[in-house]
Design an enzyme around this catalytic site. Structure first.
Site, PDB file in Angstrom:
ATOM      1  N   ASP A   1      35.994  63.544  53.582  1.00 30.17           N
ATOM      2  CA  ASP A   1      35.811  62.169  53.111  1.00 30.17           C
ATOM      3  C   ASP A   1      34.368  62.001  52.618  1.00 30.17           C
ATOM      4  O   ASP A   1      34.100  61.487  51.525  1.00 30.17           O
ATOM      5  CB  ASP A   1      36.085  61.223  54.308  1.00 30.17           C
ATOM      6  CG  ASP A   1      36.227  59.777  53.885  1.00 30.17           C
ATOM      7  OD1 ASP A   1      36.174  59.502  52.672  1.00 30.17           O
ATOM      8  OD2 ASP A   1      36.389  58.918  54.771  1.00 30.17           O
TER       9      ASP A   1
ATOM     10  N   TYR B   1      40.656  60.813  62.123  1.00 25.44           N
ATOM     11  CA  TYR B   1      41.210  59.556  61.619  1.00 25.44           C
ATOM     12  C   TYR B   1      42.597  59.263  62.196  1.00 25.44           C
ATOM     13  O   TYR B   1      43.063  58.138  62.153  1.00 25.44           O
ATOM     14  CB  TYR B   1      41.293  59.574  60.081  1.00 25.44           C
ATOM     15  CG  TYR B   1      39.944  59.566  59.381  1.00 25.44           C
ATOM     16  CD1 TYR B   1      38.756  59.447  60.098  1.00 25.44           C
ATOM     17  CD2 TYR B   1      39.862  59.673  58.001  1.00 25.44           C
ATOM     18  CE1 TYR B   1      37.532  59.465  59.469  1.00 25.44           C
ATOM     19  CE2 TYR B   1      38.628  59.679  57.358  1.00 25.44           C
ATOM     20  CZ  TYR B   1      37.466  59.577  58.101  1.00 25.44           C
ATOM     21  OH  TYR B   1      36.245  59.590  57.472  1.00 25.44           O
TER      22      TYR B   1
ATOM     23  N   ASP C   1      26.429  69.893  58.095  1.00 23.02           N
ATOM     24  CA  ASP C   1      25.110  69.331  57.776  1.00 23.02           C
ATOM     25  C   ASP C   1      24.435  70.171  56.682  1.00 23.02           C
ATOM     26  O   ASP C   1      23.840  69.637  55.739  1.00 23.02           O
ATOM     27  CB  ASP C   1      24.214  69.221  59.026  1.00 23.02           C
ATOM     28  CG  ASP C   1      24.357  70.406  59.969  1.00 23.02           C
ATOM     29  OD1 ASP C   1      25.272  71.237  59.763  1.00 23.02           O
ATOM     30  OD2 ASP C   1      23.563  70.524  60.918  1.00 23.02           O
TER      31      ASP C   1
ATOM     32  N   LYS D   1      31.910  72.404  61.954  1.00 25.13           N
ATOM     33  CA  LYS D   1      30.746  72.215  62.839  1.00 25.13           C
ATOM     34  C   LYS D   1      31.021  73.059  64.077  1.00 25.13           C
ATOM     35  O   LYS D   1      31.067  72.562  65.212  1.00 25.13           O
ATOM     36  CB  LYS D   1      30.608  70.708  63.144  1.00 25.13           C
ATOM     37  CG  LYS D   1      29.331  70.317  63.845  1.00 25.13           C
ATOM     38  CD  LYS D   1      28.096  70.404  62.976  1.00 25.13           C
ATOM     39  CE  LYS D   1      26.859  70.056  63.793  1.00 25.13           C
ATOM     40  NZ  LYS D   1      25.606  70.441  63.119  1.00 25.13           N
TER      41      LYS D   1
ATOM     42  N   ASP E   1      32.810  62.457  48.395  1.00 19.60           N
ATOM     43  CA  ASP E   1      32.061  61.357  47.764  1.00 19.60           C
ATOM     44  C   ASP E   1      30.699  61.852  47.266  1.00 19.60           C
ATOM     45  O   ASP E   1      30.249  61.489  46.187  1.00 19.60           O
ATOM     46  CB  ASP E   1      31.841  60.198  48.746  1.00 19.60           C
ATOM     47  CG  ASP E   1      32.937  59.150  48.616  1.00 19.60           C
ATOM     48  OD1 ASP E   1      33.970  59.457  47.979  1.00 19.60           O
ATOM     49  OD2 ASP E   1      32.769  58.041  49.146  1.00 19.60           O
TER      50      ASP E   1
END
Ligand code: NAD
Length: 358
Positions: free
Chosen positions: A247, A142, A223, A191, A251
């Site tokens: 992020d 980001y 994942d 990852k 959620d």
């Protein structure tokens, strides 16, 4: 003890939930003999209306000078179509950056009394869900270099994901410290099978872990983590992860607990400075109607007591009072179910105050 708190009520239901939260803090102060001084400042849509700016200079100054910041919610339909620089998200990003808040802490707790609101099957929920997502907040993709260029196949766009050792080390320490106050388990999510930045992440996390031999560490690819959260959420205690993975996973973790009106968050920087806010937005559809659930904001204040002021007993007193009110079957509309007693924002605040006692 004395503490200075900058308060940003913001827009929509923000001022309603903040009002209840301040009353709770005042009561806790009285019982435990602390003085909380509140300085109210503007940000968000109301700041645009009053001063033409989403985050006035004065707000930033007060926040910097305070021991912690308590925020309601920013934005709403009236201001949704303004250009990017004037959008509420921009005020939040600027505040986080200016205050050096690099760690986002989002507990996802499912109260036994609210099991009905959980979208997962009872056999998956088991004894309940209590996960804390620790997300790196000021680095990664980001904030990396981004841009567009002409490539062989036409226009191309890129966003660079980059992490330094220092950035990973400090967020890892935060996660291990928090795990020590919980169930002493950290799952670091990356990852590393594909990304170089993840391989650095993993090696630094392992280095930091050596200073916390009492905390169990495991690694998981993102994942798989997304899948495990809905397959067996009970396996997680603290999830440590990057800005973008956090992020998404925070959620997902929130969603499985059932209600957006129940979930607090903290953003922390050096020397325990922090900004505390509910994860929900300004809920314009119910603003001004005494319907908002104030619990997420009140729980955010409990986090403020725990993480910025080191007042564990006081934080626990608030959390216990909320549990008792739920056990007594009181519910705001968002968590209402059959045979429960429906109450508004103010009544919910009053019930929590009564439970805190004093
Ligand atoms: P929202 O979280 O405001 O609302 C989503 C739904 O959840 C609505 O139906 C709302 O009524 C309900 N809800 C939210 N909080 C509740 C509470 N405490 N009690 C009961 N019900 C509650 O998300 P949205 O509708 O996508 O966004 C509305 C505005 O809020 C937008 O302008 C958005 O930009 C802004 N927003 C701000 C923040 C923030 O300040 N951190 C975060 C998200 C959205």
């Amino acid at each position: 003890m004395n503490f200075n708190i900058a308060v940003i009520p913001g827009d929509g239901i923000g001022p309603e939930v903040i009002m209840e939260t301040i009353q709770v803090l005042e009561k806790v102060g009285k019982i435990f003999n602390h003085k909380f001084a509140f300085t109210e400042v503007l940000a968000g849509g109301c700041a645009i209306d009053a001063q033409g700016e989403i985050l006035p200079e004065e707000t930033l100054d007060v926040c910097k000078e305070s021991d912690a910041v308590l925020l309601g919610a920013l934005g709403g339909p009236k201001w949704d179509n303004l250009p990017g620089e004037k959008r509420p998200e921009k005020a939040l990003l600027t505040l986080r950056k200016a205050l050096g808040l690099y760690a986002n802490i989002r507990p996802a707790i499912m109260y036994n009394e609210l099991k009905d609101a959980c979208p997962l099957k009872p056999e998956i929920i088991g004894d309940g869900i209590d996960i804390c997502v620790v997300r790196e907040l000021t680095g990664g993709i980001y904030f990396g270099e981004k841009g567009r260029k002409n490539g062989k196949m036409g226009e191309e766009a890129y966003d660079v994901k980059q992490y330094s050792e220092v950035e990973v080390e400090r967020i890892a320490k935060t996660a291990f410290e928090i795990a020590r106050k919980r169930n002493s388990r950290v799952t670091s999510v990356d990852k590393a099978n594909v990304l170089e930045s993840s391989r650095l992440w993993r090696s630094v996390v392992e280095k930091v872990a050596k200073d916390y031999p009492d905390v169990y560490l495991n690694h998981m690819y993102v994942d798989n983590a997304a899948m495990q959260l809905v397959r067996d959420p009970g396996q997680f205690d603290v999830i440590l992860t990057t800005n973008m993975f956090g992020d998404i996973l925070s959620d997902e973790a929130s969603m499985i607990t059932g209600s957006i009106g129940m979930l607090p968050s903290a953003s922390l920087g050096e020397d325990n400075k922090g900004m505390y806010e509910p994860i929900h937005g300004s809920a314009p559809d119910i603003a001004g109607q005494d319907k908002a659930n104030p619990i997420a904001t009140i729980l955010s204040a409990a986090m403020m007591l725990r993480y910025s002021f080191d007042l564990e007993e006081e934080a626990a007193a608030i959390e216990k009072a909320i549990s008792e009110v739920l056990k007594n079957n009181y519910r705001t509309g968002d968590i209402m179910s059959k045979d429960m007693k429906l109450v508004g924002t103010k009544e919910m605040g009053k019930l929590i105050l009564e439970q805190i006692g004093g």
